[in-house]
Design a protein around this motif. Sequence first.
Motif, PDB file in Angstrom:
ATOM      1  N   ALA A 108       0.821  -1.212   0.000  1.00 61.72           N
ATOM      2  CA  ALA A 108       0.000   0.000   0.000  1.00 61.72           C
ATOM      3  C   ALA A 108       0.854   1.260   0.000  1.00 61.72           C
ATOM      4  O   ALA A 108       0.391   2.328  -0.413  1.00 61.72           O
ATOM      5  CB  ALA A 108      -0.925  -0.009   1.210  1.00 61.72           C
ATOM      6  N   ASN A 109       2.110   1.155   0.461  1.00 59.45           N
ATOM      7  CA  ASN A 109       3.005   2.316   0.492  1.00 59.45           C
ATOM      8  C   ASN A 109       3.947   2.351  -0.709  1.00 59.45           C
ATOM      9  O   ASN A 109       4.975   3.030  -0.683  1.00 59.45           O
ATOM     10  CB  ASN A 109       3.831   2.319   1.778  1.00 59.45           C
ATOM     11  CG  ASN A 109       4.732   1.091   1.900  1.00 59.45           C
ATOM     12  OD1 ASN A 109       4.679   0.174   1.085  1.00 59.45           O
ATOM     13  ND2 ASN A 109       5.574   1.072   2.924  1.00 59.45           N
ATOM     14  N   LYS A 115       2.283   2.184  -8.705  1.00 62.32           N
ATOM     15  CA  LYS A 115       0.833   2.048  -8.592  1.00 62.32           C
ATOM     16  C   LYS A 115       0.154   2.556  -9.859  1.00 62.32           C
ATOM     17  O   LYS A 115      -0.779   1.935 -10.378  1.00 62.32           O
ATOM     18  CB  LYS A 115       0.317   2.840  -7.393  1.00 62.32           C
ATOM     19  CG  LYS A 115       0.630   2.269  -6.037  1.00 62.32           C
ATOM     20  CD  LYS A 115      -0.028   3.136  -4.973  1.00 62.32           C
ATOM     21  CE  LYS A 115       0.283   2.668  -3.572  1.00 62.32           C
ATOM     22  NZ  LYS A 115      -0.341   3.540  -2.552  1.00 62.32           N
ATOM     23  N   LEU A 131      -3.555  -4.205  -3.455  1.00 61.96           N
ATOM     24  CA  LEU A 131      -2.614  -3.613  -2.511  1.00 61.96           C
ATOM     25  C   LEU A 131      -2.659  -4.400  -1.207  1.00 61.96           C
ATOM     26  O   LEU A 131      -3.732  -4.826  -0.771  1.00 61.96           O
ATOM     27  CB  LEU A 131      -2.960  -2.151  -2.243  1.00 61.96           C
ATOM     28  CG  LEU A 131      -3.000  -1.220  -3.460  1.00 61.96           C
ATOM     29  CD1 LEU A 131      -3.394   0.197  -3.025  1.00 61.96           C
ATOM     30  CD2 LEU A 131      -1.669  -1.200  -4.193  1.00 61.96           C
ATOM     31  N   ASP A 133      -1.010  -4.745   2.985  1.00 60.58           N
ATOM     32  CA  ASP A 133      -0.413  -4.024   4.106  1.00 60.58           C
ATOM     33  C   ASP A 133       1.069  -4.389   4.181  1.00 60.58           C
ATOM     34  O   ASP A 133       1.411  -5.556   4.404  1.00 60.58           O
ATOM     35  CB  ASP A 133      -1.130  -4.410   5.398  1.00 60.58           C
ATOM     36  CG  ASP A 133      -0.594  -3.678   6.620  1.00 60.58           C
ATOM     37  OD1 ASP A 133       0.475  -3.038   6.537  1.00 60.58           O
ATOM     38  OD2 ASP A 133      -1.252  -3.753   7.681  1.00 60.58           O
ATOM     39  N   SER A 160       6.370   6.993   3.407  1.00 57.53           N
ATOM     40  CA  SER A 160       6.041   6.823   4.827  1.00 57.53           C
ATOM     41  C   SER A 160       7.013   5.894   5.553  1.00 57.53           C
ATOM     42  O   SER A 160       6.889   5.705   6.772  1.00 57.53           O
ATOM     43  CB  SER A 160       4.600   6.346   5.000  1.00 57.53           C
ATOM     44  OG  SER A 160       4.290   5.313   4.078  1.00 57.53           O
ATOM     45  N   ARG A 374      -3.342   7.133  -0.063  1.00 55.73           N
ATOM     46  CA  ARG A 374      -3.801   5.882   0.544  1.00 55.73           C
ATOM     47  C   ARG A 374      -5.323   5.817   0.491  1.00 55.73           C
ATOM     48  O   ARG A 374      -6.011   6.840   0.568  1.00 55.73           O
ATOM     49  CB  ARG A 374      -3.343   5.796   2.002  1.00 55.73           C
ATOM     50  CG  ARG A 374      -1.826   5.858   2.210  1.00 55.73           C
ATOM     51  CD  ARG A 374      -1.143   4.586   1.740  1.00 55.73           C
ATOM     52  NE  ARG A 374       0.268   4.596   2.054  1.00 55.73           N
ATOM     53  CZ  ARG A 374       0.800   4.096   3.172  1.00 55.73           C
ATOM     54  NH1 ARG A 374       0.015   3.546   4.086  1.00 55.73           N
ATOM     55  NH2 ARG A 374       2.086   4.148   3.388  1.00 55.73           N
ATOM     56  N   HIS A 375      -5.840   4.610   0.407  1.00 56.35           N
ATOM     57  CA  HIS A 375      -7.295   4.432   0.417  1.00 56.35           C
ATOM     58  C   HIS A 375      -7.872   4.787   1.778  1.00 56.35           C
ATOM     59  O   HIS A 375      -9.011   5.241   1.887  1.00 56.35           O
ATOM     60  CB  HIS A 375      -7.657   2.998   0.032  1.00 56.35           C
ATOM     61  CG  HIS A 375      -7.306   2.657  -1.384  1.00 56.35           C
ATOM     62  ND1 HIS A 375      -7.718   3.412  -2.459  1.00 56.35           N
ATOM     63  CD2 HIS A 375      -6.573   1.636  -1.909  1.00 56.35           C
ATOM     64  CE1 HIS A 375      -7.270   2.872  -3.585  1.00 56.35           C
ATOM     65  NE2 HIS A 375      -6.566   1.805  -3.279  1.00 56.35           N
ATOM     66  N   SER A 376      -7.095   4.551   2.831  1.00 56.65           N
ATOM     67  CA  SER A 376      -7.487   4.935   4.183  1.00 56.65           C
ATOM     68  C   SER A 376      -6.227   5.276   4.961  1.00 56.65           C
ATOM     69  O   SER A 376      -5.135   4.829   4.613  1.00 56.65           O
ATOM     70  CB  SER A 376      -8.266   3.813   4.869  1.00 56.65           C
ATOM     71  OG  SER A 376      -7.474   2.646   4.967  1.00 56.65           O
ATOM     72  N   TRP A 377      -6.393   6.051   6.014  1.00 50.46           N
ATOM     73  CA  TRP A 377      -5.221   6.480   6.797  1.00 50.46           C
ATOM     74  C   TRP A 377      -4.672   5.281   7.571  1.00 50.46           C
ATOM     75  O   TRP A 377      -5.404   4.626   8.314  1.00 50.46           O
ATOM     76  CB  TRP A 377      -5.605   7.591   7.766  1.00 50.46           C
ATOM     77  CG  TRP A 377      -4.400   8.266   8.350  1.00 50.46           C
ATOM     78  CD1 TRP A 377      -3.732   7.925   9.485  1.00 50.46           C
ATOM     79  CD2 TRP A 377      -3.705   9.394   7.811  1.00 50.46           C
ATOM     80  NE1 TRP A 377      -2.665   8.760   9.694  1.00 50.46           N
ATOM     81  CE2 TRP A 377      -2.618   9.679   8.674  1.00 50.46           C
ATOM     82  CE3 TRP A 377      -3.888  10.191   6.684  1.00 50.46           C
ATOM     83  CZ2 TRP A 377      -1.736  10.729   8.454  1.00 50.46           C
ATOM     84  CZ3 TRP A 377      -3.002  11.238   6.464  1.00 50.46           C
ATOM     85  CH2 TRP A 377      -1.933  11.500   7.340  1.00 50.46           C
ATOM     86  N   PRO A 378      -3.390   4.954   7.407  1.00 51.31           N
ATOM     87  CA  PRO A 378      -2.815   3.794   8.102  1.00 51.31           C
ATOM     88  C   PRO A 378      -2.879   3.955   9.619  1.00 51.31           C
ATOM     89  O   PRO A 378      -2.581   5.023  10.160  1.00 51.31           O
ATOM     90  CB  PRO A 378      -1.361   3.775   7.614  1.00 51.31           C
ATOM     91  CG  PRO A 378      -1.377   4.557   6.332  1.00 51.31           C
ATOM     92  CD  PRO A 378      -2.415   5.613   6.519  1.00 51.31           C
TER      93      PRO A 378
END
Length: 414
Positions: A108-109, A115, A131, A133, A160, A374-378
């Motif tokens: 994801a990063n 990507k 993607l 984790d 990140s 990102r699709h959501s905040w890690p």
Amino acid sequence: MSTTKRDITNLIHHAYTPPAGFDAPQQGVFKASTVYFPTVANMRQREWKDKSSYTYGLHGTPTTYTLEERLCSLEGGAQCVLVPSGLAALATVALAVLHSGDEVLLPANAYGPNKALAEGELRHYGISHQLYDPLSPQDLASKINPRTRLVWMEAPGSVSMEFPDLPEMVRLCKARGVMCALDNTWGSGLAFKPFDLLGDAPADGESGSLAVDISAHALTKYPSGGGDVLMGSVITRNPALHLKIKLCHMRLGLGVAANDAEAVLRSLPSIDLRYRAHDQTARALAAWWQAQPQCVQLLHPAFAGSPGHSHWQALCERTPGSGLAAGLFSVMIDARYSQAQVDAFCDNLKFFRIGYSWGGPVSLVVPYDLASMRHSWPSHLKQGTLVRFSSGLESAHDLIHDLNQSAQAHLPVA
């Protein structure tokens, strides 16, 4: 007297050949599209795929063959192809090993352009992607399915800075029969060896060690070291896989300029010294940031508390104090500061230039909108504005002074 036609012909077909035996610290620069053959029979006998001879400029010259071999020594690989950029290395791997109906998994990063490649060209070719984790081998395992042909890994993520459990993820891919490729730009063959992740390879390096299948490297960064060359490499150990990549490379017509190859060859002897200098300076800057109230989270693999720090320790620091960690790190600026304030802080820096890439002599800074990446905040990242720094070769004292003056002006502590 005017120049005659014979004079012009003699300029082209002049008989002089420099004597053999010249040797110097720097390699000769061979520029060629056409390569001469003494006879038709010789032309038909020559083979370029094993570097035993020369046939055409795109297929190799003494300059590019030398660079390829030295890069293999750096990373511990056996075969190498050179491409015009780091992104071209990623694309060449994808186009060589993936087909319509296949799937590729990316962390994801992952590097943003990788990507974008998956979302654009690969999707157009009928290749899907997911993607995973980067800090969870279990999540990777859950995403692997019968269509999965390739898993990309980054150690660490380029923005990140999460450091994955790379050996465990490679073991997982091997157990599932899935090819794994590593973007090794950060490690550069110095922080760890992608073809010897456990440090237990025998002297000949041929077997007995946990290894990725493919190492892709943006030579634009530390191997070049000057911020003035665009180039990439794809390194392998498996001869059949290398041939597949090399033939795809040939069919795509990819090549690198001789003078760019020369520039990287000239920089390679100092890469270890420069890498360590970048690393030392980055740690000094990161330690300064860690003590600042504006920083709510330091993202540097060598610092305790950074996501994946224990994985960096296990892979890069097999003896205490021995680990290397490049010159790249990020900080999360407290959410109470607006984007405009963070941007003004970056604008007001004197020695840090605003610009992408890294690994050159000049320190760089870039603020990122992580939410859009990102699709959501890690969950492992605190809320705030992420700013990435690349340490150059300036004095760490001067760089810290620069950070301090701009922070005082634009990120005031209440």
